[in-house]
Enzyme design. Structure first.
Site, short mmCIF file in Angstrom:
data_model
loop_
_atom_site.label_atom_id
_atom_site.label_comp_id
_atom_site.label_asym_id
_atom_site.label_seq_id
_atom_site.Cartn_x
_atom_site.Cartn_y
_atom_site.Cartn_z
N VAL A 584 5.54 -47.84 17.78
CA VAL A 584 5.05 -47.64 19.14
C VAL A 584 6.00 -46.68 19.86
O VAL A 584 7.22 -46.88 19.84
CB VAL A 584 4.96 -48.97 19.90
N ASP A 692 -3.86 -64.05 16.99
CA ASP A 692 -2.43 -63.80 16.79
C ASP A 692 -1.66 -63.96 18.09
O ASP A 692 -0.90 -63.08 18.49
CB ASP A 692 -2.22 -62.41 16.17
#
Ligand SMILES: *[C@@H]1O[C@H](CO)[C@@H](O)[C@H](O)[C@H]1NC(C)=O
Ligand SMILES: *[C@@H]1O[C@H](CO)[C@@H](O)[C@H](O)[C@H]1NC(C)=O
Ligand SMILES: *[C@@H]1O[C@H](CO)[C@@H](O)[C@H](O)[C@H]1NC(C)=O
Ligand SMILES: *[C@@H]1O[C@H](CO)[C@@H](O)[C@H](O)[C@H]1NC(C)=O
Ligand SMILES: *[C@@H]1O[C@H](CO)[C@@H](O)[C@H](O)[C@H]1NC(C)=O
Ligand SMILES: *[C@@H]1O[C@H](CO)[C@@H](O)[C@H](O)[C@H]1NC(C)=O
Ligand SMILES: *[C@@H]1O[C@H](CO)[C@@H](O)[C@H](O)[C@H]1NC(C)=O
Ligand SMILES: *[C@@H]1O[C@H](CO)[C@@H](O)[C@H](O)[C@H]1NC(C)=O
Ligand SMILES: *[C@@H]1O[C@H](CO)[C@@H](O)[C@H](O)[C@H]1NC(C)=O
Ligand SMILES: *[C@@H]1O[C@H](CO)[C@@H](O)[C@H](O)[C@H]1NC(C)=O
Length: 872
Positions: A584, A692
């Site tokens: 990221v 998740d």
């Protein structure tokens, strides 16, 4: 005056069409008529969502009352068009008349929309009939006040006029919310419409759960309803899927999702029951393979209807649409099952992207000859006739023939007008020249009106005219020679006041002359008012459209190229984090910070999750879910651009060496996260399971507002049963629902379990799993052991140093333990979790406020004593 009033609405419409064309040159709504019934007369607007330009219904009907649905039914997801309506407490039958410019012979999609919304405060769902011209179309029934219902047909116009009529059948007042007419191009649905009109039974977009696809994606504004079919796997792609506009192909948005059976050897079975056992069906099926097949893979299937071979073997094309359809009505059956079976050689299960089902509907009655009808509509507007039953088609159905009209019905020809009686109807001005076009007329009675001018010569050209009654008017001059000749020959009977015998009172006296002058003065005033109005309307339209465009540019989700992503991230210079699927990076678009997740390598698994995540984020929006700024889907570079979250993730704030979060901040963060999850479970249809939930997937913005992130594993699944057998167990150890682990059954309760674990982590400051010499201890077991001791201070994170409301902490622990219960059914829902956490937060805030009050109280006491020493 007369002329201007007649033209006013047309001028306004024209003005709008013009401005729309100027501003919205790329739109092509030229084949559309979009009517929002019940909005302010002559008003127009462009729908925010669909960009369709709607006009008021006032120019298409002259009866009825306008109403709004009750505001409680006007929720954010209700289409603007159905929030207003026109109802018809008077007359049995009321008709809208539309005259599309492209005229007869063309194929149109005609849609009528209805939503009751308790507009009349009666709370009684009406039931009534809707007709297309003279023919019954359908009965409109409602299941609830808040549920809209649509009726749609594909129909070839046999007349220049379309009449949509609402008929009161004694079971409530008819009403209508919107009428939409769409010209279909070329050969669309041509073969089927040769059998009759197509009544829409169902039009579905498989494999997606969210919004209905319509205009602008679908040029013809067909409505494609999302549908997840049970026992299926959903496929979707962000790559281009080719569609052909000339064929009946759905738009790309529809073709880019599909269903396939969950088990490789299973078939796709689609069942339905007809509304009426005599209905004849036409099917249109749309296929495109949206998975990239390996060299040794083959997807090939056969299609059966009710067990009878229909077509095959057939292989869908790679990212390109193929449509197969019924070339004649299917065999009538009480129920239908469409089976798509893979062939022996096929290595992959079948697939289907979209399906349309139509039933054959006949509209057999012929409408009045267009030329005759045009004359009557012209007379109606020229003389401003306020005749209640001059609605719909003039001659048909015979029981609703216009008052004063005689028609000739002939099985082989269209109905023709043979007599017209407009006696004593207050007509003034000259005889409408359109009367020359009533070529079959034999009786014309215009007596006892205030008609003026000369008797026109064209009357003598009406070959079948036998009776002409003109007496009781203010005509001047002689009878035309042609007419006189017919009278003399004895072929015409004429009744006429010649000037010598006419009533002196009816000739022009001073009063009426003045009156007429007065009228003349009004003309320019009205004209300029109309002109101003026109300008104003155009101005508003331009402004509205502009405003929307500006708005649209700002928020429009965008696909970025790899080179754009390079420049956004300054060539990937700042790394924010690394995860399972890639890295990221920090980026900047304009002056907004963003986070860019680039997919590393191109593992198939990663790609699937990448597509899933974008697909989901494009459709769901909530303040506690991370929002998508854009994505990059170049061949070898795939990335997602999110809003930037300045404070990173929750897990990092709970770790050993970070500045710690106090109890209120912790509660606020889990409350935010619970809100986001609640929205996914209860605000989305069908619900979405995140799969998740954990500290690293809860991100915090600059003001510590929490948002759920990482939807790569999320799955939407069909409602009701609420279970979904998943092929691969995914998630994070420690957070993963043990029930899901053993049974592979995925439900919202699996997320609740993970959320419970997260809550325990936030409360205790421990990690989900603790490794102990030779044992691995789950946090729930740890807390359970401590609960037995009964001291909350032993459970809550020692970093807080007892600085929390005890009740609030107990409640949070109890809630967390309920969430991690082994049996999914006894775990609370996220609705419940949100409520409990709110209570915890309220309790903690009250404690802090009390403390703060006590503190300020003490301080002011001190101050007082300092400045105003009390004499002791
Ligand atoms: C369109 O959107 C704007 C701003 O979002 C809103 O103010 C306006 O009311 C909307 N118009 C309609 C007709 O929904
Ligand atoms: C309305 O309810 C009836 C009976 O409960 C059902 O058969 C029908 O499908 C429902 N219609 C809609 C549009 O939900
Ligand atoms: C889905 O699968 C279940 C279990 O195999 C079966 O009972 C159910 O009928 C199926 N549903 C449909 C619509 O095929
Ligand atoms: C699917 O069918 C093929 C051939 O009929 C068979 O070999 C294979 O075992 C089947 N697979 C499953 C999972 O049933
Ligand atoms: C079914 O359709 C037939 C023929 O169109 C019609 O006569 C009949 O009334 C319909 N039945 C119902 C229950 O609507
Ligand atoms: C389709 O295949 C299934 C098994 O794969 C079989 O049971 C069914 O009979 C087949 N249907 C048709 C119409 O051949
Ligand atoms: C299966 O594939 C083989 C080899 O390509 C071919 O000869 C055979 O005709 C195919 N069978 C069917 C049922 O299509
Ligand atoms: C219908 O019109 C045709 C042509 O104008 C004519 O020949 C025929 O006799 C008419 N039939 C009836 C029943 O009037
Ligand atoms: C008569 O009909 C023709 C053809 O439909 C049309 O072109 C013409 O304008 C009409 N005449 C009048 C005066 O309405
Ligand atoms: C028509 O003429 C009659 C008699 O001259 C008069 O009373 C009436 O007001 C007129 N009507 C209109 C609408 O001008």
């Amino acid at each position: 005056m007369k002329l201007f009033q007649g033209c006013l609405p047309i001028l306004i419409l024209f003005g709008l069409v013009l401005t729309s064309v100027l501003v919205h040159a790329q739109d092509d709504q030229s084949g559309f008529i979009s009517i929002d019934c019940g909005i302010v007369e002559r008003s127009t607007y462009t729908d925010n969502v669909t960009k369709i330009n709607y006009v008021s219904d006032a120019d298409f009907i002259d009866s009825g009352e306008i109403h709004n649905i009750l505001s409680i039914y006007n929720s954010f997801d209700v289409d603007t068009q159905i929030t207003t309506l026109r109802s018809f407490p008077q007359n049995t039958r009321n008709c809208y008349t539309l005259k599309p410019t492209q005229g007869k012979g063309n194929r149109y999609l005609i849609r009528a929309r209805f939503m009751y919304g308790d507009y009349d405060f009666k709370g009684q769902l009406p039931e009534f009939d809707v007709y297309l011209g003279p023919d019954y179309w359908d009965t409109i029934r409602f299941n609830s006040s808040s549920k809209p219902t649509n009726r749609e047909i594909i129909h070839v116009l046999s007349s220049d006029y379309i009449h949509v009529c609402l008929v009161n059948t004694g079971r409530g007042t008819p009403f209508i919310s919107a009428i939409e007419l769409r010209l279909l191009a070329g050969d669309m649905y041509k073969e089927s419409t040769e059998f009759g009109s197509l009544y829409l039974f169902s039009r579905v977009n498989f494999g997606t759960a969210f919004t209905t696809v319509r205009y602008e994606a679908d040029k013809y504004d067909r409505l494609w309803s999302p549908l997840l079919w049970p026992n299926s796997t959903y496929l979707y792609t962000l790559d281009k899927v080719y569609t052909s506009l000339s064929a009946n192909d759905p738009p790309e948005e529809v073709m880019s999702s599909a269903i396939t059976p969950e088990y490789p050897n299973a078939s796709i079975n689609i069942n339905w029951s007809p509304h009426n056992s005599t209905d004849k069906f036409f099917m249109y099926m749309h296929f495109a393979d949206i998975e990239i097949l390996k060299r040794n893979q083959l997807r090939e299937f056969n299609i059966y209807l009710n067990g009878n071979y229909w077509i095959g073997p057939f292989s869908p094309f790679n990212h390109s649409t193929v449509t197969t359809y019924s070339t004649e009505p299917e065999t009538v059956a009480p129920t239908y099952t469409l089976t798509i079976n893979k062939t022996k050689n096929s290595t992959l299960p079948p697939i289907i992207n979209a399906l349309e089902l139509y039933t054959l509907k006949q509209f057999p009655q012929k409408q009045t000859d267009d030329q005759d009808a045009a004359v009557l509509w012209s007379i109606k507007s020229t003389y401003k006739l306020n005749t209640k039953n001059w609605q719909g088609d003039p001659c048909t159905p015979p029981e609703f023939v216009w008052e004063g009209i005689g028609c000739n019905y002939n099985d082989t020809e269209l109905p023709r007008i043979v007599s017209l009686n407009l006696s004593s109807r207050g007509l003034n001005g000259g005889i409408d020249p359109g009367v020359a076009n009533l070529t079959m007329i034999h009786t014309l009675d215009l007596s006892n009106n205030n008609l003026t001018g000369t008797v026109p010569n064209f009357l003598s050209e009406l070959n079948f005219l036998k009776v002409l009654v003109l007496k009781g008017n203010d005509f001047v001059g002689p009878i035309p020679a042609g007419l006189q000749a017919k009278v003399d020959k004895g072929s015409l009977s004429l009744s006429f006041d010649d000037e010598s015998t006419s009533d002196p009172a009816s000739s022009c006296d001073k009063n009426t002359c003045k009156n007429k002058k007065g009228n003349k003065i009004i003309v320019p005033v009205t004209a300029s008012v109309a002109f101003l109005f026109l300008i104003l309307i155009s101005f508003i339209a331009v402004w509205m459209i502009k405003k929307q465009n500006e708005h649209g540019l700002d928020i429009r989700k965008k696909q970025y190229t790899y080179s754009e992503v390079q420049s956004i991230t300054d060539n990937f210079s700042v790394v924010l984090g690394r995860g399972g699927f890639g890295t990221v990076y920090h980026g900047i678009i304009g002056d907004t910070q963003v986070a860019v997740k680039m997919l590393s390598g191109s593992s198939l698994q990663g790609d699937k999750e990448f597509q899933a995540e974008i697909y989901l984020l494009l459709d769901i929006h909530h303040k506690n879910l991370i929002s998508l700024v854009g994505y990059c889907n170049d061949e070898s570079h795939k990335g997602i651009i999110y809003e930037f979250m300045a404070n990173g993730n929750l897990a990092s704030h709970l770790s050993e060496n970070s500045s710690f979060l106090n109890w209120e901040e912790r509660l606020q963060i889990v409350c935010d996260a619970a809100h986001g999850l609640e929205y996914m479970h209860h605000g989305c249809k069908p619900p979405i399971v995140h799969r998740d939930i954990k500290g690293t997937n809860i991100l915090l913005n600059e003001s510590f507002q929490a948002k759920l992130a990482d939807f790569g594993l999320s799955k939407a699944f069909p409602t009701e049963g609420g279970t979904h057998i998943s092929t691969a167990v995914a998630g994070t150890p420690g957070y993963l629902d043990p029930e899901y682990y053993t049974s592979n059954r995925l439900t919202e309760k699996s997320d609740v379990y993970s959320f419970g674990v997260l809550l325990l982590v936030v409360i205790t400051g421990h990690s989900a799993i603790t490794k102990n010499e030779n044992d691995i201890i789950h946090i729930s077991r740890l807390v359970n052991l401590k609960l037995a001791e009964g001291d909350i201070n032993n459970i809550v994170d020692p970093k807080l140093q007892g600085n929390f409301d005890i009740n609030s902490a107990w409640k949070a622990v109890e809630l967390a333990m309920a969430c991690v219960a082994h049996t999914p059914s006894i775990r609370p829902t996220m609705n419940g979790v949100v409520m409990e956490l709110n209570d915890c937060l309220v309790a903690e805030r009250a404690r802090r406020e009390n403390k703060a009050k006590k503190l300020t109280g003490l301080m002011s006491l001190n101050l007082e004593s300092a400045y105003d020493p009390t004499p002791i």
